[in-house]
Enzyme design. Structure first.
Site, PDB file in Angstrom:
ATOM      1  CE  LYS A   1       1.006  19.088  17.137  1.00 18.75           C
ATOM      2  NZ  LYS A   1      -0.358  19.368  17.224  1.00 18.75           N
TER       3      LYS A   1
ATOM      4  CD  GLU B   1       1.341  33.304  24.448  1.00 18.11           C
ATOM      5  OE1 GLU B   1       0.447  34.196  24.468  1.00 18.11           O
ATOM      6  OE2 GLU B   1       0.954  32.222  24.102  1.00 18.11           O
TER       7      GLU B   1
ATOM      8  CG  MET C   1       7.310  60.555  30.571  1.00 20.06           C
ATOM      9  SD  MET C   1       8.325  61.633  31.468  1.00 20.06           S
ATOM     10  CE  MET C   1       9.418  60.761  32.298  1.00 20.06           C
TER      11      MET C   1
ATOM     12  CG  PHE D   1      -5.811  26.611  13.664  1.00 22.51           C
ATOM     13  CD1 PHE D   1      -6.495  27.760  13.821  1.00 22.51           C
ATOM     14  CD2 PHE D   1      -5.576  26.131  14.965  1.00 22.51           C
ATOM     15  CE1 PHE D   1      -7.144  28.445  14.984  1.00 22.51           C
ATOM     16  CE2 PHE D   1      -5.881  26.560  16.274  1.00 22.51           C
ATOM     17  CZ  PHE D   1      -6.777  27.654  16.064  1.00 22.51           C
ATOM     18  CD  GLN D   2      -3.273  28.441  17.544  1.00 22.29           C
ATOM     19  OE1 GLN D   2      -2.529  27.507  17.907  1.00 22.29           O
ATOM     20  NE2 GLN D   2      -3.959  28.941  18.410  1.00 22.29           N
TER      21      GLN D   2
END
Lengths: 190, 575
Positions: B177, B65, B490, B127-128
């Site tokens: 949802k 993502e 760097m 969940f999630q």
């Protein structure tokens, strides 16, 4: 007094930590309180007191926030708050630019009032009032500045205070501006 | 949607559909063509609705993502449009945060749609489930959770309006949802106004006059180009403006490409690894005109020793940037293009040749001490600067260049000769390693007509290396140049200069990058010698598809000039 000193004084006053009152006009939106407070969190500025209420304009809320900081920092914070999408405007006031009050409640055992006049005198002489009398306790209410409500707390302590709570500050500026007209002006200005 | 005009009454027909379909239709109504995303449980109804619109919406399945956010950023920056991201709840959403924070600090318009667990499960550790609104609040321009399907068209309209208007930024819309499944009466109306939000402030006439007076009276004016010039499409009027008043102009890393690098008034890059002349002369100019920039600490160095002698004109759309870091003598709040257009008739034609000559003189010092060696080294190892020079020459300065974060980023910004605007895509404010590969992918999808070259270090490349899979699947012809010094260069440079050469965990044992590219069927080549370099770059550019060119560069090269952290910019070090 010479001119240089005046400039120094100005710089000092911008960097001096003191009390500031922010008055923020917003939409009444859930989650916005979080969006406002994290602006202080990120800058490690502690909120001394916060109050959210409706205003006389329907759908518009007012946040009253008291913080201890410097003029320099406060001005940046206020600009950042104004950037929030659901904020109309944020004002910053110093103590002498507002009238303000806080409300305190004190719960004391009812028997205190039955054992002579002292407690009752205290209430009367301190501009407080009795909100409710129950069989076991009495709730006293006092409106005032923090040092006044705290003073009464100290005086009541010998009688046994069961519980004490004080509200956030509510404040009004000394201007004669009307909220609805101000919001309209703000809109037209942009 | 169909609008019927019936006498004086306007009747808008609505259609009944699910929240998921309404979302897709809302995106189409906003002109969205491309989505970067990754499906999962809580966003499945939306993906199911998307299946019916495959011919109208190009969805690119990324490999992580974070890649979706950077791809959307790349897309947004080359197109000056809103980039769109889909992700599911929980880890899908949290993986977006780095890209969202990057878009926020670099003012990139982006709308992220996240699926969320059903509303009855909110707050139950389902969940999630994660508090996406809470997590993204500090790094978004605006966010909102939808639990009621009927809100979808209006909120999406608002999201796009907020993301693209004024100072752009990322918006997160979290949709439960059940709201995706529920039905609504769909009709779409674009958002054109929010009563609490005034994205483009009206310009104050008195401030314009004050600014013009300062500019007309200046003996040594100096202009700083920020990204606001590109966002407001002010590059043309800016060029005319500086030509008319004859003002030497330098740029921030995000302002790069707004002014042709070959323009005689372009005096180079500001800040920590910028050019010598503009840094030194910031502290000698008499009027400093900052356009669409925010005086980042990497640009200013020590603020107490920054341009104290100059009158500062700050042209900026975001009022909260005024006086934030540098006190403005004349703040001009407004859209950069509108302000410059309004200033044009007020400023006088002028000639500041002798002042411009100072820049040239100082630049000669940098040429002699640093640039010539970087671009045409006579030492053994390949230097990053010469690789960038070859890319610049092979593409005639007309490519879109995407950089990651670190030494290669500074070198590329310094040496690529940009001829066209909206061509430099990099992570400026947040400094997000791993930005370049997915951002290049998004840039190429956004501008398939232009060559896109990603220049990446060996460290950053491995942070989002998985997006090679996306490039492979969608056949996205990006050119990837890895400047490999087997170091986090760097950080190593700072360790050398400020931490007594204690190279604490900066050396990398790297894989065979060309073998990895081969696994993804991406053409590749490894160059280790100077003699192979020019040909290698040419081959890469001539190859029609994606290409990975790994160049082994000098192991301990340092980027100079350098303003050490906390120093004044005029104390810029040449070695």
């Amino acid at each position: 007094m010479n001119k240089t000193k005046t400039v120094t004084e100005i710089v000092d006053s911008r960097n001096e930590v003191r009390s500031f009152n922010l008055s923020i006009l917003t939409e009444n939106k859930s989650g916005l309180l979080n969006a406002v407070t994290i602006i202080f969190t990120r800058r490690k500025i502690n909120i001394e007191s916060i109050n959210v209420s409706e205003t006389e304009v329907e759908g518009v809320s007012r946040y009253t926030i008291v913080i201890e900081s410097t003029r320099e920092k406060v001005e940046k914070v206020v600009k950042r708050i104004r950037k929030l999408i659901d904020v109309f405007w944020a004002f910053v006031y110093e103590e002498d630019e507002i009238y303000y009050q806080e409300i305190a409640l004190y719960k004391v055992p009812t028997k205190v009032f039955l054992d002579g006049d002292n407690a009752e005198h205290l209430v009367r002489n301190n501009g407080a009032r009795i909100l409710v009398i129950e069989e076991d306790f009495i709730i006293i209410e006092k409106t005032g500045h923090q040092h006044e409500t705290k003073d009464l707390l100290e005086k009541l302590k010998p009688f046994g205070v069961l519980e004490f709570v004080r509200s956030g500050r509510v404040a009004m500026s000394k201007s004669t501006r009307r909220t609805d007209l101000f919001l309209r002006e703000l809109h037209n200005h942009h | 949607m169909e609008t019927l005009v019936n006498g004086k009454q306007t009747v808008t027909k609505t259609e009944t559909m699910t929240g998921a379909e309404a979302l897709i239709r809302s995106l189409l109504a906003e002109g969205v063509e491309t989505i970067f995303g990754y499906p999962g449980g809580a966003i499945m109804p939306i993906y199911d609705a998307l299946y019916n619109y495959k011919d109208q919406l190009n969805h690119i399945l990324v490999r992580h993502e974070q890649g979706a956010t950077h791809a959307a950023q790349g897309f947004a920056r080359v197109r000056n449009e809103v980039g769109v991201v889909f992700a599911t709840s929980g880890p899908g959403a949290t993986n977006l945060i780095t890209g969202i924070a990057d878009a926020q600090i670099d003012s990139t318009p982006m709308v992220c749609i996240t699926g969320q667990v059903a509303s009855n499960l909110l707050g139950t550790d389902a969940f999630q489930e994660t508090d996406v609104i809470g997590i993204s609040m500090p790094v978004t321009k605006w966010n909102h959770q939808i639990t009621d399907a009927s809100e979808i068209p209006e909120i999406i309209a608002k999201a796009f309006y907020i993301a693209r208007s004024g100072r752009p930024g990322p918006v997160v819309i979290d949709i439960t949802k059940d709201a995706q499944f529920a039905s609504l009466e769909y009709k779409y109306q674009k958002c054109t106004e929010i009563r609490t939000y005034h994205p483009v402030p009206k310009i104050k006439k008195d401030k314009l006059k004050e600014a013009a007076a300062l500019i007309n009276g200046a003996k040594q004016p100096f202009l700083l180009i920020g990204q606001g010039v590109l966002i407001s499409q002010a590059q043309e009027v800016l060029r005319k403006f500086i030509e008319k008043a004859h003002i030497p102009s330098a740029w921030t890393i995000l302002g790069l490409s707004a002014l042709d690098n070959e323009h005689p008034l372009n005096v180079g890059m500001l800040g920590m690894h910028g050019n010598y002349a503009p840094n030194v002369l910031t502290n000698e100019c008499d009027v400093l005109i900052a356009v669409g920039m925010r005086f980042d600490d990497r640009v200013t160095g020590d603020l107490s020793r920054y341009a104290r002698q100059a009158k500062v004109i700050h042209i900026e759309i975001d009022p909260s940037e005024i006086d934030k870091n540098v006190k403005a003598d004349v703040p001009v709040i407004g859209d950069a293009r509108q302000v410059l257009e309004a200033l044009m008739p007020l400023i006088n034609e002028n000639d500041h040749s002798s002042w411009l000559e100072r820049f040239k003189q100082l630049h000669q010092i940098e040429l002699d001490k640093i640039i010539t060696h970087d671009l045409y080294p006579k030492t053994e190892g390949v230097r990053m600067g010469e690789v960038v020079r070859h890319i610049s020459e092979a593409t005639k300065g007309e490519a879109i260049i995407v950089t990651d974060v670190g030494q290669h980023q500074m070198v590329t910004s310094r040496y690529y000769k940009f001829r066209l605007p909206h061509s430099n895509i990099t992570s400026g404010g947040l400094g997000t390693m791993g930005f370049a590969l997915p951002a290049a992918m998004g840039a190429k999808v956004g501008r398939p007509d232009r060559p896109v070259v990603a220049v990446i270090g060996d460290g950053g490349f491995q942070m989002t290396i998985q997006e090679l899979g996306t490039i492979f699947q969608y056949d996205i012809p990006v050119k990837i140049v890895i400047l490999n010094n087997s170091f986090l260069g760097m950080v190593r440079q700072w360790q050398q200069l400020f931490f007594d050469r204690r190279y604490s965990f900066t050396e990398m044992k790297n894989p065979d990058f060309t073998a990895i590219a081969k696994g993804f069927s991406i053409e590749s080549k490894k160059v280790t010698k100077r003699e192979e370099l020019e040909q290698g770059v040419k081959e890469m550019m001539l190859h029609p598809g994606a290409y990975l060119l790994e160049v082994t560069v000098e192991k301990e090269e340092n980027v100079f000039p350098m303003v050490p952290s906390g120093a004044a910019i005029s104390d810029i070090r040449m070695e």
